[in-house]
Design an enzyme around this catalytic site. Structure first.
Site: not given
Ligand SMILES: NC(=[NH2+])NCCC[C@H]1O[C@@H](n2cnc3c(N)ncnc32)[C@H](O)[C@@H]1O
Length: 373
Positions: A90, A99, A123, A146, A175, A189, A198
Site C-alpha cells: 500500500h 496513480r 479493493g 477491502e 464476490e 484501482e 492478478e
Molecule cells: N491495482 C492492483 N493490482 N492492486 C491494488 C488494489 C488491490 C487491493 O484490492 C484488494 N482486493 C483485490 N481483490 C479484491 C476482492 N475481490 N474483494 C475485495 N478486495 C479485493 C486487495 O486486498 C488490495 O488491497
C-alpha cells in the site's frame, strides 16, 4: 482397462490443456486450451496416454498442467490477501504520485456530479480513494470494500478523517459482498502488470454485474494495453548479471523504458470497455499491430504498458487518463519488456507486423501468458 484406472493401477490424474494441440496421426489425441483430460499413463516423459470425452490417445506432457487442488487454491487467495494485509504494497501504491493523483483529480473533477450519489470503492486498500470522495465531494454514501486485514486500519483512518458518516468499510471479498443497495459509481484501482496480472478485474466485473445501477459509471471506464518495439538501452547490457540466454527467456516486469530506447511509435493493441466486457472475454484477448521502425538500431523486444481512462460523470465533461507508458511520468508499474529469442537489426522504415495474445492460465487464475507472433 477399468474406467479411471491407469495402467500402473493408480487413479487417473486430471490435467488441463495449457494450449491447443492438434493430433498428428490417430494414436494421438487432439485437445483445446482449458480442456480437462484424464491422464492414465505417464510412464514416458514426453507422451502420456490420456482420455478426453471417451477418446483415448497420446498427448504431449509439456502441454498439460495438473489442476489445482481446489478453486480457492487456484486464486492463491491466502498469499494474495496476506500480501495486501501488510503496509508495504500500500505504501508503494500511495507513493505512486501519478496513480494516486489521477484518482484524486477524477473525484475533484466530478465533485459536483457526485453530490447525493452512492459510490463503491472496490479493493479500497487504505481507503485513499474513498477519503477523496468524502472530502472532495458530497456523495450520499461510499462503500469501501477491502478483503484483506488492511480493512481494520482503513476503518480507523476513516474515523480519524471524520468520514465515518459517509464512508462504510466492508471487510469482505467483493464476490461475497452484501450491500444496502446498488451504486451509481464503481471506482477501483485494479490494474496489474500488463494490465491484467492478478486478474482483480474479474472481481470488478462481478461486482459491476451485481451492484452497479443500470447506466452507472465505471472508473476506469476503459483501459488499454499499448506496445511498441523497444531496445535494451546500452545502459542495460553491461549490468546483465544473468547469462544472456536466461535473461532473454522471460518478460522483464518493472522495466523502465527510456524514450530514446523506443524504435517505433506506440500502438494500442487491446482495449477493454469496462461497461460491456464480460468475464469470459478475459480468457483470451488478442490484438494486431503493425509498427514502422523510426530509427535504425537493434530490436531487442516488445515493450508493453497500459493506460486507464476515466469518463466524466457530466455530459461531454473532460475525461482523464492514467498513462503508464515511457512518455508519461514513471509509475510503480513501469513497463514490461518481452525479449526476442534473438535481437534483430532493423532499418528506419522497416515495418514489423504481427499479433499479441493474452492467454489466461486455466489453472492459476491470477496468471497469464503473453505471446507475440
Ligand atoms: N491495482 C492492483 N493490482 N492492486 C491494488 C488494489 C488491490 C487491493 O484490492 C484488494 N482486493 C483485490 N481483490 C479484491 C476482492 N475481490 N474483494 C475485495 N478486495 C479485493 C486487495 O486486498 C488490495 O488491497
Amino acid at each position: 482397462m477399468i474406467e479411471n484406472e491407469s495402467s500402473d493401477g493408480h487413479e487417473a490424474e486430471e490435467y488441463v490443456g495449457l494450449a491447443d494441440f492438434v493430433a498428428e496421426g490417430d494414436e494421438q489425441l487432439s485437445f483445446s486450451v482449458g480442456d480437462k483430460l484424464k491422464v492414465h499413463d505417464r510412464s514416458s516423459d514426453v507422451w502420456w496416454w490420456a482420455e478426453l470425452q471417451g477418446h483415448f490417445g497420446y498427448v504431449p506432457s509439456s502441454y498439460l498442467q495438473q489442476t489445482a487442488e481446489d478453486e480457492e487454491d487456484a486464486w492463491q487467495d491466502d498469499e494474495y490477501f496476506g500480501n495486501y494485509g501488510t503496509l508495504r504494497l500500500h505504501l508503494e501504491m500511495l507513493s505512486d504520485k501519478p496513480r494516486t493523483e489521477t484518482y484524486r483529480q477524477v473525484i475533484l473533477n466530478n465533485s459536483v456530479a457526485l453530490r447525493g450519489k452512492v459510490v463503491m470503492d472496490l479493493g479500497c486498500g487504505t481507503g485513499v480513494i474513498s477519503l477523496f470522495c468524502a472530502r472532495l465531494a458530497h456523495p450520499e454514501a461510499v462503500y469501501a470494500v477491502e478483503a484483506s486485514s488492511m480493512a481494520e486500519h482503513t476503518k480507523e483512518l476513516v474515523r480519524q478523517n471524520g468520514c465515518e458518516g459517509v464512508v462504510t468499510v466492508f471487510q469482505e471479498r467483493a464476490e461475497n459482498l452484501i450491500l444496502p443497495g446498488k451504486v451509481d459509481v464503481l471506482v477501483s484501482e485494479w490494474m496489474g502488470n500488463c494490465l491484467l496480472f492478478e486478474y482483480m478485474v474479474e472481481s470488478v466485473l462481478l461486482a459491476r454485474d451485481r451492484w452497479l445501477k443500470e447506466g452507472g459509471m465505471m472508473w476506469p471506464s476503459s483501459a488499454c494495453l499499448t506496445a511498441l518495439n523497444g531496445v535494451l538501452g546500452e545502459t542495460i547490457w553491461p549490468r546483465l548479471q544473468l547469462p544472456t540466454k536466461e535473461f532473454l527467456s522471460k518478460p522483464k516486469f518493472s522495466h523502465h523504458l527510456l524514450p530514446e530506447d523506443c524504435l517505433s511509435t506506440p500502438a494500442d493493441v487491446i482495449t477493454l470497455d469496462m461497461v460491456t466486457i464480460q468475464v469470459s472475454d478475459l480468457e483470451t484477448l488478442k490484438g494486431e499491430f503493425s509498427f514502422t521502425v523510426e530509427k535504425s538500431g537493434i530490436f531487442h523486444g516488445f515493450t508493453v504498458w497500459f493506460s486507464a481512462h476515466f469518463q466524466s460523470l457530466e455530459e461531454d465533461g473532460p475525461s482523464l487518463e492514467l498513462n503508464t507508458g515511457p512518455y508519461s511520468e514513471i509509475t510503480h508499474w513501469k513497463q514490461t519488456l518481452f525479449m526476442l529469442d534473438a535481437p534483430v537489426t532493423v532499418e528506419e522504415g522497416d515495418s514489423i507486423v504481427g499479433s499479441i495474445r493474452l492467454q489466461r492460465n486455466p489453472i492459476w487464475r491470477r496468471h497469464l501468458s503473453i505471446t507475440f507472433s
